[in-house]
Write an enzyme that holds these catalytic residues in place. Structure first.
Site, mmCIF file in Angstrom:
data_model
loop_
_atom_site.group_PDB
_atom_site.id
_atom_site.type_symbol
_atom_site.label_atom_id
_atom_site.label_comp_id
_atom_site.label_asym_id
_atom_site.label_seq_id
_atom_site.Cartn_x
_atom_site.Cartn_y
_atom_site.Cartn_z
ATOM 1 N N ASP A 147 -7.865 4.799 10.780
ATOM 2 C CA ASP A 147 -8.553 4.006 9.503
ATOM 3 C C ASP A 147 -9.776 4.735 9.516
ATOM 4 O O ASP A 147 -10.027 5.951 9.791
ATOM 5 C CB ASP A 147 -8.628 2.559 9.823
ATOM 6 C CG ASP A 147 -8.571 1.917 8.497
ATOM 7 O OD1 ASP A 147 -9.596 1.953 7.688
ATOM 8 O OD2 ASP A 147 -7.476 1.275 8.342
ATOM 9 N N HIS A 212 -13.488 -0.514 6.008
ATOM 10 C CA HIS A 212 -12.087 -0.925 5.703
ATOM 11 C C HIS A 212 -11.585 -0.923 7.270
ATOM 12 O O HIS A 212 -10.676 -1.871 7.635
ATOM 13 C CB HIS A 212 -11.333 0.417 4.919
ATOM 14 C CG HIS A 212 -10.047 -0.202 4.660
ATOM 15 N ND1 HIS A 212 -8.956 0.405 5.568
ATOM 16 C CD2 HIS A 212 -9.349 -0.221 3.426
ATOM 17 C CE1 HIS A 212 -7.698 0.056 5.164
ATOM 18 N NE2 HIS A 212 -7.990 -0.168 3.647
ATOM 19 N N SER A 464 -3.415 -3.090 3.064
ATOM 20 C CA SER A 464 -4.037 -3.009 4.022
ATOM 21 C C SER A 464 -4.445 -3.972 4.950
ATOM 22 O O SER A 464 -4.383 -3.377 6.103
ATOM 23 C CB SER A 464 -5.525 -2.168 3.594
ATOM 24 O OG SER A 464 -5.188 -0.791 2.808
#
Length: 682
Positions: A147, A212, A464
């Protein structure tokens, strides 16, 4: 290393080549980075003196250093592809990135008819104050995450009460200007970053500058943090799906995206480091990428061969058909659903007008393109911006309205897509459906609201964030059953999923119609059901190789995915796509069914419910117009790990099927239910 203007990057299975003249324009052939793919690393390749793969690597490096001035090298793909040990050569390319209440929501979704936690405290004992599966509380299971990096200071990654790092761990905690070895601990045990010849800007540290990756890591395996909220919203206890698991972060993405070269290198490292689960919340920009150049499919194949389950996100381009980004069968691909909570904001219309834009018939104006708006019409107004053109990001639209003197933005969303939680920063912004004016409030941890302290948690949604939920569950299953294969874990999660929502009615779509496997796949995951699946479908390497054969590969092309082919294996001479239905997968898909001929598929299940006689009976839920016969319709097991096979015959009861048909096959012994959805497409 760098020599004479050529940079060479060596990983176990991959070389990366780039010219020093590379520019930011990745479309130019003269400046592109190429991936020289050499298949999976050979077993014990770091220690074996006879490992052919490392010999091939060494020969290729020698070739590169000797021919460094050869013009053919700079055109290099054809030259490299012809060398020993090279499986394929393809251009590097960019991929894109695809909780306090969600675990409580999933807890009550299970249809399991037994105590979810045998020999343990009942899950309904509220006095315990913790409904986490007990086997995941003190775990040495390691979840690797590909990520945007991680923010190690987050309380979600504290290591209070955790034991020593597992001795089998071979990873590292890479240093950067804002990241030291002490940034890792017994919770966050590894952190790597990848910067291919400075092609990825601002990537000199494992630190997360996007947010994220930190959110994904916390969702999968975050420690228990009471009193979490976002400015009072979503208040509760934040925790991951497997809070006792360890975390290893592989920073392959920045705000720009995720390079294929970094992803392949990260898969190599994760395999060598010793992770048990890989969570990958990113995917190709195309819905069905070429498997021969898809870094996620390629890297995951080798990980699964080494016993590592790979959980990936499906992408956020649904609900349109054929929009799943990660579709290889060795992956466990996760879509996103809604839960029983929303955040509402009000758009109040008073004396001030809410304008759309100048010349609202133009797509550029409706999507708030800066060059299409007049400042005098925007200044002091709340502006409605459409979001039907992917080129225009909400961040850019907000910046445009703000720069022209606007005081707020309202984004419109298509009714059939629904409204998801999103982040908009401190500038007043919200989103509405075309059907009503109820919207999700938007905020951002990167921008502190005026007069407020910086928040420590954020609200995010999409596949996600659905993906690490399943990664956490997979880690819990792995902890309880360390010898299980990736396919057994995947099967446990899929066959215990439910089609029923928290209101005990069938799951519906955003348009309120009854959902089908095209919408929910195997169903809504449960957090406790996978711990006791009773029967599992194990899919092995031969199944995956046969899938590739049926998909269109010949035996020679199989090496573009798997460098090592079992001795004696060859693609069946009559390979065709119809045979994909016969790989030993937990669900069943029949394509091109014309109703004129019956179609038969076979499956094999493994008993994991323990020793002693158990009789499972087949129950079929078939739609009108379709006959489904199971042979035999009873399976009798006498011991643990016993395997039994069966066949399913699909026949039409009408002359010409008019539409795709959906149903399910469930094996049950009165205590356990093992459900496989099926789709018969015409």
């Amino acid at each position: 290393m760098s020599m004479e203007g050529i940079s060479i990057f060596l990983a176990f299975a991959t070389l990366f080549l780039s010219s020093s003249k590379a520019s930011t324009d990745q479309t130019s052939n003269s400046s592109r980075v190429y991936i020289v793919y050499m298949g999976s690393a050979a077993p014990n390749s770091l220690t074996s003196t006879t490992a052919s793969l490392r010999t091939d690597h060494a020969r290729l490096l020698t070739l590169l250093t000797r021919r460094i001035r050869d013009p053919a090298l700079r055109g290099g793909a054809l030259l490299m592809a012809q060398k020993p040990g090279v499986v394929s050569v393809f251009p590097d390319h960019l991929l894109k990135l695809h909780t306090t209440h969600s675990w409580d929501f999933l807890k009550y979704q299970t249809e399991l008819e037994i105590d979810s936690f045998p020999n343990s405290m009942s899950e309904n004992n509220d006095a315990a104050g913790d409904d986490t599966p007990p086997d995941s509380k003190g775990s040495d299971t390691i979840i690797g995450i590909l990520d945007t990096g991680i923010w190690p200071e987050s309380e979600s990654f504290n290591d209070k009460g955790m034991g020593p790092i597992p001795s089998r761990w071979k990873g590292t905690c890479m240093k950067g200007p804002d990241f030291t070895s002490s940034s890792c601990n017994r919770k966050l045990i590894g952190a790597r970053f990848y910067n291919s010849d400075e092609l990825i800007a601002d990537n000199d540290s494992p630190r997360d500058l996007v947010g994220h990756g930190t959110h994904v890591a916390g969702t999968a395996a975050g420690s228990v943090v009471p009193g979490a909220s976002y400015y009072g919203l979503a208040a509760g206890t934040a925790k991951g799906g497997s809070p006792g698991s360890r975390i290893a972060m592989y920073k392959v993405c920045t705000a720009q995206g995720c390079y294929a070269s970094a992803i392949l290198a990260a898969f190599d490292d994760a395999i060598s480091d010793g992770v048990d689960v890989l969570s990958v919340s990113l995917g190709s920009t195309s819905y069905q990428p070429d498997l021969r150049s898809d870094p996620i499919a390629m890297g995951a194949f080798h990980a699964v061969e080494r016993g590592i389950i790979v959980v990936s996100s499906a992408g956020n381009d649904g609900p349109n058909r054929e929009t799943v980004a990660n579709f290889a069968p060795w992956l466990l691909t996760v879509a996103a659903s809604t839960i029983d909570r929303n955040f509402q904001s009000n758009v109040i219309l008073g004396g001030n007008k809410v304008i759309q834009t100048a010349d609202a018939e133009e797509p550029e104006a409706r999507n708030c393109d800066k060059g299409s708006l007049e400042e005098k019409l925007i200044k002091g107004k709340i502006v409605i911006c459409d979001t039907d053109v992917p080129f225009y990001t909400t961040e850019n639209q907000i910046e445009t309205v703000k720069s022209l003197g606007g005081i707020g933005v309202v984004f419109t969303r298509d009714d059939h897509i629904g409204i998801m939680a999103d982040t908009y920063g401190a500038f007043p912004a919200t989103a509405i459906s075309l059907k009503d004016a109820k919207a999700w409030i938007g905020n951002d941890t990167a921008v502190t609201l005026a007069g407020k302290e910086a928040p420590t948690f954020n609200v995010l949604s999409g596949t996600s964030m659905a993906c690490p939920h399943v990664s956490g569950i997979a880690a819990s299953v792995k902890t309880q059953n360390p010898a299980w294969s990736p396919s057994a874990i995947r099967s446990a999660i899929m066959t215990t999923a439910t089609r029923i929502n928290n209101l005990k009615t069938p799951i519906t779509t955003d348009s309120s119609s009854i959902a089908t496997p095209y919408d929910y796949g195997a169903g809504q995951v449960t957090s406790t059901g996978p711990l006791h699946p009773s029967l599992v479908y194990e899919t092995d390497t031969i199944d995956y190789l046969n899938y590739l054969c049926y998909y269109g590969f010949d035996t020679s092309k199989l090496k573009t995915i798997a460098r090592t082919i079992p001795i004696g294996f060859a693609c069946p001479k009559d390979s065709k796509a119809d045979y994909i239905s016969n790989i030993n997968y937990p669900s069943i898909a029949i394509s091109k069914f014309n109703g004129k001929e019956s179609r038969s598929i076979s499956r094999k299940v493994t008993n994991v419910a323990g020793d002693g006689e158990m009789v499972f009976t087949a129950n079929v839920d078939a739609p009108r117009g379709l006959s489904v016969k199971v042979i035999p319709d009873k399976l009798t097991f006498s011991k643990n790990n016993q395997k039994l096979s069966y066949q399913v015959v699909f026949s039409a009861t009408t002359l010409v099927p008019k539409e795709d048909m959906f149903g399910s096959l469930t094996w049950s012994n009165g205590q356990y239910k093992v459900r496989s959805p099926f789709v018969v497409s015409i």
